[in-house]
Design a protein around this motif. Structure first.
Motif, PDB file in Angstrom:
ATOM      1  N   PRO A  20       1.358  -1.114  -0.086  1.00 50.65           N
ATOM      2  CA  PRO A  20      -0.104   0.150   0.053  1.00 50.65           C
ATOM      3  C   PRO A  20       0.734   1.072   0.139  1.00 50.65           C
ATOM      4  O   PRO A  20       2.262   1.675   0.575  1.00 50.65           O
ATOM      5  CB  PRO A  20      -0.851  -0.241   1.512  1.00 50.65           C
ATOM      6  N   GLY A  21       0.645   2.241  -1.143  1.00 51.42           N
ATOM      7  CA  GLY A  21       1.740   3.010  -1.244  1.00 51.42           C
ATOM      8  C   GLY A  21       2.584   3.689  -1.836  1.00 51.42           C
ATOM      9  O   GLY A  21       2.843   3.913  -2.095  1.00 51.42           O
ATOM     10  N   GLY A  22       2.321   1.795  -2.214  1.00 53.78           N
ATOM     11  CA  GLY A  22       4.093   1.297  -3.005  1.00 53.78           C
ATOM     12  C   GLY A  22       3.637   2.102  -4.337  1.00 53.78           C
ATOM     13  O   GLY A  22       2.949   2.349  -5.226  1.00 53.78           O
ATOM     14  N   GLU A  23       4.876   1.838  -5.611  1.00 49.44           N
ATOM     15  CA  GLU A  23       5.292   1.653  -6.577  1.00 49.44           C
ATOM     16  C   GLU A  23       5.606   0.373  -7.456  1.00 49.44           C
ATOM     17  O   GLU A  23       6.542  -0.240  -6.713  1.00 49.44           O
ATOM     18  CB  GLU A  23       5.437   2.997  -7.107  1.00 49.44           C
ATOM     19  N   GLY A  24       5.086  -0.019  -8.447  1.00 49.64           N
ATOM     20  CA  GLY A  24       5.595  -0.451  -9.389  1.00 49.64           C
ATOM     21  C   GLY A  24       5.767  -0.049 -10.980  1.00 49.64           C
ATOM     22  O   GLY A  24       5.126   0.432 -10.915  1.00 49.64           O
ATOM     23  N   LYS A  25       6.984  -1.423 -11.916  1.00 41.53           N
ATOM     24  CA  LYS A  25       7.090  -0.470 -12.850  1.00 41.53           C
ATOM     25  C   LYS A  25       6.805  -1.317 -13.655  1.00 41.53           C
ATOM     26  O   LYS A  25       7.269  -2.444 -13.633  1.00 41.53           O
ATOM     27  CB  LYS A  25       8.095   0.237 -12.455  1.00 41.53           C
ATOM     28  N   ILE A  26       6.165  -1.089 -15.346  1.00 43.15           N
ATOM     29  CA  ILE A  26       5.652  -1.996 -16.424  1.00 43.15           C
ATOM     30  C   ILE A  26       7.003  -1.205 -17.621  1.00 43.15           C
ATOM     31  O   ILE A  26       6.685   0.020 -17.694  1.00 43.15           O
ATOM     32  CB  ILE A  26       4.568  -2.236 -17.131  1.00 43.15           C
ATOM     33  N   SER A  27       8.545  -1.390 -17.555  1.00 43.45           N
ATOM     34  CA  SER A  27       9.046  -1.140 -18.681  1.00 43.45           C
ATOM     35  C   SER A  27       8.643  -1.365 -20.359  1.00 43.45           C
ATOM     36  O   SER A  27       8.478  -3.061 -20.131  1.00 43.45           O
ATOM     37  CB  SER A  27      10.747  -0.598 -18.648  1.00 43.45           C
ATOM     38  N   TYR A  28       8.715  -1.246 -21.074  1.00 44.00           N
ATOM     39  CA  TYR A  28       8.210  -1.918 -22.599  1.00 44.00           C
ATOM     40  C   TYR A  28       9.389  -0.894 -23.388  1.00 44.00           C
ATOM     41  O   TYR A  28       9.873   0.085 -23.789  1.00 44.00           O
ATOM     42  CB  TYR A  28       7.263  -1.102 -23.466  1.00 44.00           C
ATOM     43  N   ARG A  29       9.475  -2.615 -24.688  1.00 45.65           N
ATOM     44  CA  ARG A  29       9.960  -1.577 -25.653  1.00 45.65           C
ATOM     45  C   ARG A  29       9.418  -1.801 -26.806  1.00 45.65           C
ATOM     46  O   ARG A  29       9.615  -3.113 -26.991  1.00 45.65           O
ATOM     47  CB  ARG A  29      11.767  -2.419 -25.738  1.00 45.65           C
ATOM     48  N   PHE A  30       9.659  -1.569 -27.801  1.00 43.55           N
ATOM     49  CA  PHE A  30       9.256  -1.025 -29.193  1.00 43.55           C
ATOM     50  C   PHE A  30       9.910  -1.419 -30.016  1.00 43.55           C
ATOM     51  O   PHE A  30      10.875  -0.659 -30.129  1.00 43.55           O
ATOM     52  CB  PHE A  30       8.209  -0.427 -29.600  1.00 43.55           C
ATOM     53  N   ASP A  31      10.677  -2.681 -31.170  1.00 49.09           N
ATOM     54  CA  ASP A  31      11.173  -2.622 -31.589  1.00 49.09           C
ATOM     55  C   ASP A  31      11.004  -2.442 -33.633  1.00 49.09           C
ATOM     56  O   ASP A  31       9.837  -2.625 -33.384  1.00 49.09           O
ATOM     57  CB  ASP A  31      12.110  -4.153 -31.903  1.00 49.09           C
ATOM     58  N   SER A  32      11.271  -1.072 -34.546  1.00 48.65           N
ATOM     59  CA  SER A  32      10.757  -0.801 -35.143  1.00 48.65           C
ATOM     60  C   SER A  32      11.252  -1.794 -36.377  1.00 48.65           C
ATOM     61  O   SER A  32      10.558  -1.796 -37.651  1.00 48.65           O
ATOM     62  CB  SER A  32      10.347  -0.087 -35.001  1.00 48.65           C
ATOM     63  N   LYS A  33      12.050  -2.567 -36.246  1.00 52.67           N
ATOM     64  CA  LYS A  33      12.727  -3.001 -37.819  1.00 52.67           C
ATOM     65  C   LYS A  33      11.538  -4.150 -38.272  1.00 52.67           C
ATOM     66  O   LYS A  33      11.107  -4.482 -37.158  1.00 52.67           O
ATOM     67  CB  LYS A  33      14.276  -3.780 -36.720  1.00 52.67           C
ATOM     68  N   GLY A  34      11.897  -3.782 -39.720  1.00 59.79           N
ATOM     69  CA  GLY A  34      10.524  -4.530 -39.682  1.00 59.79           C
ATOM     70  C   GLY A  34       9.129  -4.064 -40.368  1.00 59.79           C
ATOM     71  O   GLY A  34       8.626  -5.309 -41.128  1.00 59.79           O
ATOM     72  N   TYR A  35       9.105  -2.780 -39.697  1.00 59.74           N
ATOM     73  CA  TYR A  35       7.403  -2.397 -39.866  1.00 59.74           C
ATOM     74  C   TYR A  35       7.244  -1.572 -40.442  1.00 59.74           C
ATOM     75  O   TYR A  35       8.258  -0.124 -40.721  1.00 59.74           O
ATOM     76  CB  TYR A  35       6.963  -2.217 -38.262  1.00 59.74           C
ATOM     77  N   SER A  36       6.311  -0.773 -41.288  1.00 57.31           N
ATOM     78  CA  SER A  36       6.083   0.139 -41.363  1.00 57.31           C
ATOM     79  C   SER A  36       4.636   1.266 -42.027  1.00 57.31           C
ATOM     80  O   SER A  36       4.065   0.091 -41.435  1.00 57.31           O
ATOM     81  CB  SER A  36       6.579   0.557 -43.306  1.00 57.31           C
ATOM     82  N   GLY A  37       4.919   2.125 -41.583  1.00 55.28           N
ATOM     83  CA  GLY A  37       2.723   2.420 -41.952  1.00 55.28           C
ATOM     84  C   GLY A  37       2.631   2.689 -40.246  1.00 55.28           C
ATOM     85  O   GLY A  37       3.359   2.765 -39.188  1.00 55.28           O
ATOM     86  N   ARG A  38       0.997   2.585 -39.583  1.00 58.49           N
ATOM     87  CA  ARG A  38       0.802   2.671 -38.763  1.00 58.49           C
ATOM     88  C   ARG A  38       0.725   1.763 -37.615  1.00 58.49           C
ATOM     89  O   ARG A  38       0.582   0.255 -38.414  1.00 58.49           O
ATOM     90  CB  ARG A  38      -0.888   2.421 -38.777  1.00 58.49           C
ATOM     91  N   GLN A  39       0.948   1.666 -36.252  1.00 63.27           N
ATOM     92  CA  GLN A  39       1.438   0.706 -35.337  1.00 63.27           C
ATOM     93  C   GLN A  39       0.854   1.086 -34.499  1.00 63.27           C
ATOM     94  O   GLN A  39       0.737   1.840 -33.583  1.00 63.27           O
ATOM     95  CB  GLN A  39       2.907   0.533 -35.115  1.00 63.27           C
ATOM     96  N   ASN A  40      -0.339  -0.249 -33.921  1.00 64.42           N
ATOM     97  CA  ASN A  40      -0.606  -0.001 -32.637  1.00 64.42           C
ATOM     98  C   ASN A  40      -0.889  -1.024 -31.913  1.00 64.42           C
ATOM     99  O   ASN A  40      -1.227  -1.829 -32.052  1.00 64.42           O
ATOM    100  CB  ASN A  40      -2.093  -0.589 -32.684  1.00 64.42           C
TER     101      ASN A  40
END
Length: 140
Positions: free
Chosen positions: A97-117
């Motif tokens: 209670p009162g604490g914090e957790g974290k979620i970190s992320y990495r999106f690698d766009s290699k091989g992708y183009s255009g709109r990403q969701n």
């Protein structure tokens, strides 16, 4: 100090490659939403992170936070992604209670183009899953 453990979740053809988001340098860092947990339900059931225009092959990384506003501990039970191009790391120990957790992320766009969701789904020890949507446009 929060202990983070890597979790690479394959999708989009399955598996990982030598060009994975884990192995490539981060091109841009984004601070994401704060999810407050009140012990019964999440105040934020979904949110969107705007990654903007992304150079081809760039890696975009960021973090969002889980704040425990309840009276008991909260555990991040699991995190999944909609695509193997996105990897995550998250706090494994209970968030007091009162604490914090974290979620970190990495999106690698290699091989992708255009709109990403890309969708990151967070399952907590109580309440409905929380979805964070990463939106961006990989330049061609």
């Amino acid at each position: 100090m929060l202990c983070m453990s890597a979790l690479l979740l394959p999708a989009c053809g399955g598996g990982t490659s030598s060009g994975s988001a884990e192995a490539r340098a981060v091109s841009e860092w984004i601070e994401g939403p704060v999810i407050t947990v009140d012990g019964v339900s999440q105040k934020l059931l979904s949110d969107t992170v705007q990654m903007g225009d992304i150079s081809p092959g760039a890696v975009v990384a960021g973090v969002f936070h889980i704040l425990n506003g309840g009276s008991g501990p909260v555990v991040i039970a699991g995190v999944s992604t909609s695509c193997g191009c996105t990897s995550t790391e998250f706090t494994r120990e209970p968030i007091l209670p009162g604490g914090e957790g974290k979620i970190s992320y990495r999106f690698d766009s290699k091989g992708y183009s255009g709109r990403q969701n890309k969708v990151i789904t967070v399952r907590l020890s109580s309440g409905a899953p929380v979805r964070v949507i990463l939106k961006g446009y990989v330049e061609e």
